[in-house]
Structures are given as C-alpha cells and as structure tokens.
Design a protein around this motif. Structure first.
Motif, short mmCIF file in Angstrom:
data_model
loop_
_atom_site.label_atom_id
_atom_site.label_comp_id
_atom_site.label_asym_id
_atom_site.label_seq_id
_atom_site.Cartn_x
_atom_site.Cartn_y
_atom_site.Cartn_z
N THR A 33 -25.61 9.80 18.88
CA THR A 33 -25.40 10.15 17.48
C THR A 33 -24.21 11.09 17.36
O THR A 33 -24.09 12.06 18.11
N ALA A 34 -23.31 10.80 16.44
CA ALA A 34 -22.16 11.66 16.20
C ALA A 34 -22.59 12.82 15.32
O ALA A 34 -23.55 12.71 14.55
N PRO A 35 -21.92 13.97 15.43
CA PRO A 35 -22.26 15.10 14.57
C PRO A 35 -22.15 14.72 13.10
O PRO A 35 -21.24 13.99 12.71
N PRO A 36 -23.06 15.18 12.26
CA PRO A 36 -22.99 14.86 10.83
C PRO A 36 -21.79 15.55 10.19
O PRO A 36 -21.35 16.62 10.62
N ILE A 37 -21.25 14.94 9.16
CA ILE A 37 -20.18 15.55 8.37
C ILE A 37 -20.76 15.84 6.99
O ILE A 37 -21.00 14.94 6.19
N PHE A 38 -21.02 17.11 6.70
CA PHE A 38 -21.71 17.49 5.47
C PHE A 38 -20.83 17.42 4.23
O PHE A 38 -21.30 17.10 3.16
N SER A 39 -19.56 17.76 4.38
CA SER A 39 -18.62 17.66 3.26
C SER A 39 -17.37 16.96 3.78
O SER A 39 -16.57 17.56 4.50
N ARG A 40 -17.22 15.68 3.45
CA ARG A 40 -16.08 14.94 3.99
C ARG A 40 -14.75 15.47 3.47
O ARG A 40 -13.70 15.25 4.06
N ASP A 41 -14.78 16.14 2.35
CA ASP A 41 -13.62 16.88 1.86
C ASP A 41 -14.17 17.97 0.94
O ASP A 41 -15.38 18.06 0.73
N LEU A 42 -13.28 18.80 0.40
CA LEU A 42 -13.73 19.92 -0.41
C LEU A 42 -13.97 19.55 -1.86
O LEU A 42 -13.81 20.36 -2.78
N THR A 43 -14.39 18.30 -2.08
CA THR A 43 -14.92 17.91 -3.39
C THR A 43 -16.41 17.59 -3.29
O THR A 43 -17.02 17.23 -4.29
N VAL A 44 -16.98 17.70 -2.09
CA VAL A 44 -18.40 17.41 -1.89
C VAL A 44 -19.12 18.73 -1.65
O VAL A 44 -18.95 19.37 -0.61
N GLY A 45 -19.90 19.16 -2.64
CA GLY A 45 -20.62 20.43 -2.54
C GLY A 45 -22.12 20.23 -2.65
O GLY A 45 -22.61 19.12 -2.89
N TRP A 46 -22.84 21.33 -2.50
CA TRP A 46 -24.32 21.29 -2.48
C TRP A 46 -24.85 22.44 -3.32
O TRP A 46 -24.58 23.61 -3.04
N ILE A 47 -25.62 22.12 -4.36
CA ILE A 47 -26.17 23.12 -5.28
C ILE A 47 -27.66 23.34 -4.98
O ILE A 47 -28.44 22.38 -4.91
N GLY A 48 -28.05 24.60 -4.81
CA GLY A 48 -29.42 24.93 -4.48
C GLY A 48 -30.39 24.60 -5.60
O GLY A 48 -30.07 24.74 -6.78
N VAL A 49 -31.58 24.19 -5.20
CA VAL A 49 -32.63 23.80 -6.15
C VAL A 49 -33.88 24.62 -5.86
O VAL A 49 -34.47 24.52 -4.77
N GLY A 50 -34.29 25.46 -6.80
CA GLY A 50 -35.55 26.17 -6.67
C GLY A 50 -35.52 27.32 -5.68
O GLY A 50 -34.47 27.76 -5.21
N GLU A 51 -36.72 27.80 -5.37
CA GLU A 51 -36.90 28.96 -4.51
C GLU A 51 -37.09 28.53 -3.05
O GLU A 51 -37.17 27.35 -2.74
N PHE A 52 -37.16 29.53 -2.16
CA PHE A 52 -37.59 29.24 -0.80
C PHE A 52 -39.01 28.69 -0.84
O PHE A 52 -39.90 29.26 -1.48
N ARG A 53 -39.22 27.58 -0.16
CA ARG A 53 -40.54 26.98 -0.12
C ARG A 53 -41.18 27.19 1.25
O ARG A 53 -40.48 27.30 2.26
N PRO A 54 -42.52 27.24 1.32
CA PRO A 54 -43.16 27.40 2.63
C PRO A 54 -42.99 26.16 3.49
O PRO A 54 -42.79 25.05 2.99
N VAL A 55 -43.07 26.36 4.80
CA VAL A 55 -43.04 25.27 5.76
C VAL A 55 -44.47 25.07 6.26
O VAL A 55 -45.10 26.03 6.73
#
Length: 279
Positions: A33-55
């Motif tokens: 497996t190749a390492p994941p690429i989370f943002s292929r460029d600086l137009t791909v972002g991630w917005i948080g949803v909600g609070e910390f949840r229990p595991v």
C-alpha cells in the motif's frame, strides 16, 4: 510575518503533484500500500464536525455538563460556552479545582478562553478540536515531513517522518511530533509539550508529561477524515483516555489569514505581543 509566503504556497501544489513520484519505486519492489495523500493540492481541506467523541472500549474524553447545554453559533438561539462536566472520574483533584474555578467564572459572565480568539497556539490534542466554522485543515506531505495547516490563524504543525524522538526535547507549544505511515493511516506521536495549552474545548489543563498518539485516515471513499487519538498524562489523569473526531472534505483554497490585527482589547485574554523586536 506569516508562516508561508505566497511563493511557497504556489510551490506547494507542485510538491503535492510530485508526491506520488517521490515515493515511486520499481513495480517489483512496490509496497503493498502506498502512503495516503490527504490533500492532493492546497484546494483540498478538511472541516471538523462536532466534538471529540468517545472510542468504544476506552476511557472517554471530558464532555459538557448536562446542566448547561452547549449551543454553537448558527442555531437560531443564544450561543453558549463549553462547560466541563467535572463528575468525570478520570480527572485528578488539582485539575478539577482549576476547572471548577474556570466554569464558575464563565457562568458568571466571563468570556471562555479559546486559542483562536487570542491568536495563541492550540497545542496537541487541542489542535484537533479546531478546524470548524468553515476553517479547514490542509495537509502538505513530503517523504520526510507532514505539515498540518490551518489558515484562520496561520497555525501549523510539523510532523517529522520515520525518525525517533529527541532524547530530551525542550517543551514547546506543539511539542515534538514524529510519525510514520501504517497502510492508509498516518500515525503521529507527540511529546515535549509545554503546559500553556489546553487539551480540549473544555479548557482542561495538563502538565509537561503529556503524551499524545494520533491516527489520521480518510474514510467514506475519501470524502471524510477520521482522527483517533490517545492522551496520556499521569499527573493530570488517572488513566490514559481516547477520543475521535470526524472532518468533512471541502474544496477550498489555502489563503493566508492574519489573526492578530488591532483586536488586542476585544477579549479577556490578550493577544501575545513580543517584548522586543526579532531583528
């Protein structure tokens, strides 16, 4: 001065575009497996949803006191601040004492502290609680380093890949983060954190013994990000605890934003000001 120049950001797209090539190896030696690429460029972002949840199966994080429900912005009614539930049995007495004083002051009308309103670094895992209110994270990945960035107040975390921790890292706002990939997951181990930050939105303090391990991975066919983390601090908690937060994918470019600009007197917590020039 901001942490990134426009020229550096322009180059970032080229870095990400070449990332797959940087890791490329002959077919016969290619990893499973190749390492994941989370943002292929600086137009791909991630917005948080909600609070910390229990595991499931692990000690849970601090949550909101049910007597004082939390109301975020944009709900059509008066927003409120986070008030910690101090019945949490994992908190040691000195922690509860500090947090009770803070809770009482907020309930009496004081503005609750957040790192963003005072342009202060959020630390770890407090950084994971950011990323909401249309302010995404972006990932800039190279074979030797991962940068996790937030434009809203130019906060940046640096994760050094495939190296050990320093013997005795000097405590700092974001500590020393080292990481590696396990399949589709980025694993980050952080120590060397100073005690000037909080671990969550409930203003839970900690000591310099804080140790945090995070696991970042994309889920839902790359449309969401999931961060699971474990927090250990034997002087603050009786047992290590774990939390998880989800982030939704957005198409939004990284744009430098200034946080500390003539708003030193808007909040109870003042913006840090240097006592002498840097040069």
């Amino acid at each position: 001065m901001s942490l990134f120049t426009l020229r550096e950001l322009a180059l970032a797209g080229s870095i990400m575009a070449g990332l797959a090539g940087a890791w490329a190896v002959p077919a016969a030696a290619q990893p499973k497996t190749a390492p994941p690429i989370f943002s292929r460029d600086l137009t791909v972002g991630w917005i948080g949803v909600g609070e910390f949840r229990p595991v499931p199966g692990r000690v849970p994080p601090v949550t909101n006191d049910p007597k004082y429900p939390f109301v975020p912005n944009g709900q059509g009614r008066q927003p409120t601040y986070h008030i910690a539930d101090l019945t949490n049995p994992n908190l040691k007495p000195w922690v509860k004492e500090i947090m009770k004083k803070d809770n009482d002051e907020v309930l009496a009308g004081k503005i609750a502290f957040t790192p963003s309103q005072s342009c202060m670094p959020s630390g770890v895992p407090g950084f994971l609680a950011l990323g909401g209110n249309q302010n995404p994270y972006w990932f800039l990945q190279t074979p030797k380093e991962v940068l996790i960035m937030r434009a809203a107040d130019s906060q940046v975390r640096r994760v050094y890949l495939d190296v050990p921790h320093s013997p005795n890292p000097k405590p700092s706002w974001y500590g020393e983060s080292v990481g590696h990939y396990e399949g589709d997951t980025l694993v980050v181990d952080t120590i060397g954190l100073n005690a000037k930050t909080y671990v969550d939105n409930y203003r839970t303090p900690h000591t310099e013994k804080l140790h945090v391990v995070e696991r970042w991975r994309m889920v839902n066919d790359g449309q969401a990000m999931e961060a699971t983390f474990t927090v250990e601090d034997p002087d603050t908690y009786y047992e290590p605890w774990s939390g998880m937060r989800r982030y939704r994918r957005v198409a939004q470019p990284y744009i430098e934003e200034i946080c500390a600009e003539n708003n030193q007197h808007l909040f109870d917590y003042k913006i840090p000001i240097a006592s002498k020039p840097d040069f």
